[in-house]
Design an enzyme around this catalytic site. Structure first.
Site, mmCIF file in Angstrom:
data_model
loop_
_atom_site.group_PDB
_atom_site.id
_atom_site.type_symbol
_atom_site.label_atom_id
_atom_site.label_comp_id
_atom_site.label_asym_id
_atom_site.label_seq_id
_atom_site.Cartn_x
_atom_site.Cartn_y
_atom_site.Cartn_z
ATOM 1 N N ARG A 181 11.835 13.361 15.362
ATOM 2 C CA ARG A 181 12.496 14.413 16.632
ATOM 3 C C ARG A 181 11.102 15.339 16.861
ATOM 4 O O ARG A 181 10.609 15.790 15.956
ATOM 5 C CB ARG A 181 13.543 15.151 16.165
ATOM 6 C CG ARG A 181 14.960 14.261 16.303
ATOM 7 C CD ARG A 181 15.320 13.680 17.560
ATOM 8 N NE ARG A 181 16.545 12.874 17.762
ATOM 9 C CZ ARG A 181 16.324 11.673 17.743
ATOM 10 N NH1 ARG A 181 15.097 10.996 17.653
ATOM 11 N NH2 ARG A 181 17.460 10.918 17.901
ATOM 12 N N ASP A 215 4.933 10.065 18.065
ATOM 13 C CA ASP A 215 5.689 9.601 19.076
ATOM 14 C C ASP A 215 6.683 10.298 19.702
ATOM 15 O O ASP A 215 7.232 10.000 20.722
ATOM 16 C CB ASP A 215 6.491 8.241 18.496
ATOM 17 C CG ASP A 215 7.198 7.509 19.272
ATOM 18 O OD1 ASP A 215 6.390 6.865 20.269
ATOM 19 O OD2 ASP A 215 8.343 7.095 19.262
ATOM 20 N N GLU A 229 8.093 17.329 25.179
ATOM 21 C CA GLU A 229 8.218 15.723 25.856
ATOM 22 C C GLU A 229 8.952 15.323 26.739
ATOM 23 O O GLU A 229 8.789 14.454 27.532
ATOM 24 C CB GLU A 229 8.145 14.750 24.741
ATOM 25 C CG GLU A 229 9.438 14.570 24.047
ATOM 26 C CD GLU A 229 9.668 13.600 23.064
ATOM 27 O OE1 GLU A 229 8.766 12.673 22.930
ATOM 28 O OE2 GLU A 229 10.659 13.346 22.301
ATOM 29 N N HIS A 257 7.679 8.035 22.863
ATOM 30 C CA HIS A 257 9.036 7.846 22.313
ATOM 31 C C HIS A 257 9.348 6.558 22.186
ATOM 32 O O HIS A 257 10.348 5.995 22.565
ATOM 33 C CB HIS A 257 9.996 8.776 23.265
ATOM 34 C CG HIS A 257 11.291 9.117 22.334
ATOM 35 N ND1 HIS A 257 11.365 10.516 22.221
ATOM 36 C CD2 HIS A 257 12.010 8.600 21.462
ATOM 37 C CE1 HIS A 257 12.389 10.630 21.521
ATOM 38 N NE2 HIS A 257 12.708 9.875 21.011
#
Length: 434
Positions: free
Chosen positions: A336, A360, A365, A397
């Site tokens: 997260r 990621d 984001e 993501h």
């Protein structure tokens, strides 16, 4: 190789639900399972191939399993066939508003819900490309359930509007549920169900892939060779062998990452609010305090859930935590975004603290996730600032994004919908307010 044959006796044939359950069973088997029907074959772990067999009542399924667990595999498949492949009671159709739809969502969800009748998932899905937000919540009026993802928004305002429109179930097609106000859902008598685990291998493998990309400067190397520049300047990495890997959060994904790191020849240490003694007993890792992990690890990988409030994991990695890390440490986050204080990270990157960082997910984001912004200038956003650093790799993501994971997400989500619709317990999938 072990084999057996099964004659389909369900009037609906091998419809989506039994096909999905068979595929999910086979994904977790070591043996390769093949299903043959009327001259066509399917891989047992691929729901779309199983459905493409078009097996009808009276057709014979010839199943073979070859591998380390072939005998147990055949036994489990036979048990499934004699249970979930039989005729079931019919229930009313559940109407679902599906937010943030992408083409790959339709690939699996549309196949799983195309059948209606006894034993099927009995769902009608209306796909919306927009995210669930306070501005779009009204689209769910008249539906029994909504299906949302990590970048959808379900604060109290949205939950209350969903309830007013008749929604009784929020289906999260992801593991995280921090974007849903669970207390508001409880007050509004709305059930919330998630996908507790879809493919921990997908996330863990991606985490190792991107930290190795950052470590070995693979993006830069690729671009240099494309320009016929074969010099090695700027590409110096480090061995992972004999280094210390710190895993923060040792649930299913953290365990997978620990096993990958172990395979590289790393010494693995772990930190978790709820240590798993079984991992210590098997020799996978040693648990240490948070501070000790930060001080000793050459590579730190985050796999903790995002928990807000006192004693939670919000900004687990802040300026103080970074100051305790080794110089030239490597850091990867596939869990997260807000686990890392983005401002503290950027400040440390400017000071040359890290050898490599791979993200990621990252704080700030949300506006970018699954959105094409290639024609826009990102200006001074966190994303733009992170992209300045040559030793940092960003992906969007996508750690979950494998065929196996998408299949599992669709299957478990629809199982949650079916359990709700038929009045069954949601089990570990249910998210409840504390």
């Amino acid at each position: 190789m072990k084999k057996f044959s099964y004659v389909v006796d369900n009037p609906m044939g091998v419809h989506a639900r039994p096909a999905a359950l068979l595929a999910q069973l086979c994904v977790n088997l070591k043996s390769a399972v093949v299903v043959e029907c009327n001259g066509k074959t399917a891989s047992g772990n691929n729901v779309l191939q199983i459905l493409a067999l078009g097996a009808k009542k009276g057709d014979t399924l010839n199943v073979s399993a070859e591998g380390d667990d072939e005998e147990a595999a055949i036994s489990q498949i036979e048990e499934l066939f004699n249970g979930e492949f039989t005729e079931k009671e019919e229930y009313d159709v559940l109407k679902v508003a599906f937010f943030g739809t992408k083409d790959y969502d339709r690939t699996f969800f549309s196949e799983l819900t195309k059948d209606k009748g006894p034993g099927t998932y009995n769902c009608d899905i209306k796909y919306f490309s927009v995210r669930l937000t306070p501005e779009t919540a009204s689209l769910a009026k008249g539906y029994d359930a909504v299906c949302i993802f990590v970048n959808d928004e379900a604060p109290r305002q949205v939950v209350e509007e969903l309830a007013a429109g008749g929604v009784k179930l929020i289906l999260l097609r992801c593991a995280g549920f921090n974007n849903v106000d669970l207390q508001a859902a409880k007050e509004c008598n709305i059930k919330v169900a998630r996908v507790p685990a879809y493919s921990p291998y997908a996330v863990a493998e991606h985490a190792m892939a991107i930290i190795q990309e950052a470590n070995r400067r693979l993006g830069k190397a690729y671009n240099k060779v494309r320009d016929n520049n074969f010099a090695l300047s700027g590409l110096l990495g480090v061995d992972l062998h004999n280094k210390v890997c710190g895993v923060m959060g040792t649930g299913k994904i953290g365990q997978c990452f620990a096993r990958i790191a172990k395979g590289y020849g790393m010494t693995v240490i772990g930190w978790d609010a709820y240590p798993n003694q079984a991992l210590v007993d098997e020799g996978l890792l040693t648990y240490v305090s948070k501070d000790e992990l930060l001080e000793k690890a050459d590579l730190i990988s985050l796999h903790a859930p995002l928990i807000m409030g006192e004693g939670g994991t919000y900004h687990l990695i802040d300026a103080d935590a970074i100051s305790k890390m080794k110089d030239n440490v490597m850091l990867v986050n596939s869990a997260r975004g807000p686990l890392i204080d983005a401002e503290a990270l950027i400040a440390a990157l400017k000071q040359g603290k890290f050898h490599a960082v791979a993200l990621d997910v990252y704080e700030g984001e949300d506006a970018n996730v699954y959105t094409d912004r290639s024609d826009e200038a990102l200006h001074s956003s966190i994303t733009a600032r992170l992209q300045m650093f040559p030793n940092l790799v960003l992906t969007s993501h996508q750690a979950f994004f494998t065929r196996e994971a998408l299949q599992a997400i669709a299957v478990v989500t629809m199982e949650n919908a079916r359990n709700f619709n038929e009045g069954n317990d949601l089990g570990f999938a249910e998210c409840k307010a504390q």
